[in-house]
Design an enzyme around this catalytic site. Structure first.
Site, PDB file in Angstrom:
ATOM      1  N   GLY A 193     -14.593  17.342  23.110  1.00 50.62           N
ATOM      2  CA  GLY A 193     -14.963  16.512  24.257  1.00 50.62           C
ATOM      3  C   GLY A 193     -14.687  15.036  24.098  1.00 50.62           C
ATOM      4  O   GLY A 193     -15.302  14.215  24.775  1.00 50.62           O
ATOM      5  N   SER A 194     -13.693  14.680  23.268  1.00 50.72           N
ATOM      6  CA  SER A 194     -13.455  13.241  23.099  1.00 50.72           C
ATOM      7  C   SER A 194     -12.877  12.611  24.367  1.00 50.72           C
ATOM      8  O   SER A 194     -13.163  11.449  24.671  1.00 50.72           O
ATOM      9  CB  SER A 194     -12.560  12.967  21.889  1.00 50.72           C
ATOM     10  N   MET A 199      -9.524  25.015  27.355  1.00 50.81           N
ATOM     11  CA  MET A 199      -8.559  25.812  26.596  1.00 50.81           C
ATOM     12  C   MET A 199      -8.389  27.222  27.159  1.00 50.81           C
ATOM     13  O   MET A 199      -8.300  28.189  26.414  1.00 50.81           O
ATOM     14  CB  MET A 199      -8.974  25.853  25.116  1.00 50.81           C
ATOM     15  N   ARG A 200      -8.383  27.322  28.476  1.00 49.07           N
ATOM     16  CA  ARG A 200      -8.136  28.607  29.105  1.00 49.07           C
ATOM     17  C   ARG A 200      -7.055  28.438  30.168  1.00 49.07           C
ATOM     18  O   ARG A 200      -7.017  27.418  30.862  1.00 49.07           O
ATOM     19  CB  ARG A 200      -9.388  29.122  29.824  1.00 49.07           C
ATOM     20  N   ILE A 201      -6.235  29.448  30.275  1.00 50.76           N
ATOM     21  CA  ILE A 201      -5.283  29.463  31.382  1.00 50.76           C
ATOM     22  C   ILE A 201      -6.071  29.789  32.646  1.00 50.76           C
ATOM     23  O   ILE A 201      -6.859  30.747  32.677  1.00 50.76           O
ATOM     24  CB  ILE A 201      -4.189  30.511  31.129  1.00 50.76           C
ATOM     25  N   ASN A 212      -4.677  17.704  34.413  1.00 49.23           N
ATOM     26  CA  ASN A 212      -4.872  18.157  33.035  1.00 49.23           C
ATOM     27  C   ASN A 212      -4.243  17.146  32.099  1.00 49.23           C
ATOM     28  O   ASN A 212      -3.207  16.552  32.423  1.00 49.23           O
ATOM     29  CB  ASN A 212      -4.176  19.517  32.838  1.00 49.23           C
ATOM     30  N   HIS A 239      -2.403  16.907  28.512  1.00 52.31           N
ATOM     31  CA  HIS A 239      -1.709  17.823  27.613  1.00 52.31           C
ATOM     32  C   HIS A 239      -1.039  17.008  26.503  1.00 52.31           C
ATOM     33  O   HIS A 239      -0.377  15.999  26.789  1.00 52.31           O
ATOM     34  CB  HIS A 239      -0.647  18.613  28.382  1.00 52.31           C
ATOM     35  N   SER A 264       0.689  13.771  28.158  1.00 50.76           N
ATOM     36  CA  SER A 264       0.990  13.714  29.590  1.00 50.76           C
ATOM     37  C   SER A 264      -0.261  14.050  30.378  1.00 50.76           C
ATOM     38  O   SER A 264      -1.044  14.910  29.981  1.00 50.76           O
ATOM     39  CB  SER A 264       2.063  14.756  29.965  1.00 50.76           C
ATOM     40  N   ASP A 299       0.983  24.223  32.332  1.00 49.35           N
ATOM     41  CA  ASP A 299       1.434  22.887  31.934  1.00 49.35           C
ATOM     42  C   ASP A 299       2.698  22.472  32.693  1.00 49.35           C
ATOM     43  O   ASP A 299       3.522  21.703  32.181  1.00 49.35           O
ATOM     44  CB  ASP A 299       1.672  22.814  30.415  1.00 49.35           C
ATOM     45  N   GLU A 348      -4.331   9.360  24.085  1.00 50.81           N
ATOM     46  CA  GLU A 348      -4.751  10.184  25.226  1.00 50.81           C
ATOM     47  C   GLU A 348      -5.874   9.515  25.996  1.00 50.81           C
ATOM     48  O   GLU A 348      -5.900   9.553  27.234  1.00 50.81           O
ATOM     49  CB  GLU A 348      -5.242  11.560  24.754  1.00 50.81           C
TER      50      GLU A 348
HETATM   51  C1  GRF Z   1      -6.586  17.126  23.645  1.00 54.52           C
HETATM   52  O1  GRF Z   1      -5.595  16.972  22.675  1.00 54.52           O
HETATM   53  C2  GRF Z   1      -5.969  17.457  24.971  1.00 54.52           C
HETATM   54  O2  GRF Z   1      -4.726  16.858  25.180  1.00 54.52           O
HETATM   55  C3  GRF Z   1      -5.792  18.940  24.867  1.00 54.52           C
HETATM   56  O3  GRF Z   1      -6.939  19.389  24.191  1.00 54.52           O
HETATM   57  C4  GRF Z   1      -7.444  18.341  23.375  1.00 54.52           C
HETATM   58  C5  GRF Z   1      -8.854  18.109  23.770  1.00 54.52           C
HETATM   59  O4  GRF Z   1      -9.495  17.185  22.951  1.00 54.52           O
HETATM   60  N1  GRF Z   1      -5.616  19.540  26.172  1.00 54.52           N
HETATM   61  P1  GRF Z   1     -10.977  16.700  23.271  1.00 54.52           P
HETATM   62  O5  GRF Z   1     -11.836  17.945  23.402  1.00 54.52           O
HETATM   63  O6  GRF Z   1     -10.949  15.935  24.558  1.00 54.52           O
HETATM   64  O7  GRF Z   1     -11.391  15.878  22.102  1.00 54.52           O
END
Ligand code: GRF
Length: 223
Positions: free
Chosen positions: A24-25, A102-104, A119, A121, A148, A157, A186
């Site tokens: 969740g960063s 982390m799910r499609i 999203n 990515h 991105s 994606d 990010e």
């Molecule tokens: C990030 O690298 C994001 O790009 C990818 O999953 C990771 C999530 O990191 N989709 P966090 O949970 O936000 O720390």
């Protein structure tokens, strides 16, 4: 007596729902920017498929509405996705941000989304959709990697890219070192993109499958 001087002055904060499965960063970065007055949004809900995730723990610790739905409680992916989107819709979001979800999401889920969905990515799309992007970028001998933010549509994606942050690949680094450097880019990338949407510099219309009215990236301060 003081009339608002510009339309921006009266624009209510953009209602944002976040979907997250992991530490969740990116959620934290959005929340911090919002609480520090750098991002005109209201975080109306955090939704997860992982009740024990860092994202859910962060949301609960900071008083953000959070809900976790377990995929194993549903007969199939479509049923989970539709239930998830119904829960999201109840918070009346104007934007859904997938921040490490982390799910499609199935076509049924995307069609049930109540508003546009973006999203983040960790690659320079269209390069390296899917998983293990950092290791794949290194294996491919890329000199440049990054992240991105894109519109979510029915192609994994594959939706329209809204903004990117570039990171030069350093000699001899391993995937986790590269991942760490990309992650640090990010957070400002996601904040800047959501701010551009909140400010109306990126216009997303209609539901998640809608076209983007992209006003150009000159205003996006992404270095
Ligand atoms: C990030 O690298 C994001 O790009 C990818 O999953 C990771 C999530 O990191 N989709 P966090 O949970 O936000 O720390």
């Amino acid at each position: 007596m003081n009339a608002p001087s510009s339309p921006e002055a009266v624009r209510p904060p953009l209602r944002v729902a976040v979907l997250a499965s992991g530490r969740g960063s990116n959620l934290q970065a959005l929340h911090r920017a919002q609480t520090e007055g750098r991002l005109p949004i209201a975080l109306v809900g955090v939704f997860s498929d992982k009740p024990g995730s860092g994202a859910v723990a962060y949301a609960r610790a900071h008083g953000l509405p959070a809900a976790a739905l377990l995929p194993s409680d549903f007969p199939d992916r479509e049923a989970f996705d539709v239930a998830l989107m119904q829960a999201v819709a109840a918070t009346r979001p104007e934007l859904i941000v997938c921040a490490g979800f982390m799910r499609i999401i199935s076509k049924a889920g995307i069609r049930a989304a109540p508003c546009p969905m973006i999203n983040i990515h960790p690659s320079l799309l269209p390069k390296f959709p899917g998983l293990h992007t950092h290791a794949r970028a290194l294996a491919a001998g890329e000199h440049e990697h990054g992240a991105s933010v894109h519109l979510v549509d029915e192609v994994l994606d594959g939706g329209r890219v809204l903004a990117q942050a570039r990171v030069p690949v350093q000699a001899g680094e391993d995937p986790s070192q590269l991942a760490e450097r990309v992650l640090s880019r990010e957070h400002p990338l996601l904040i800047a993109t959501v701010r551009a949407i909140a400010d109306g510099r990126i216009r997303l219309q209609g539901d998640a499958s809608a076209r983007v009215s992209w006003l150009g990236d000159d205003d996006l301060d992404l270095e």
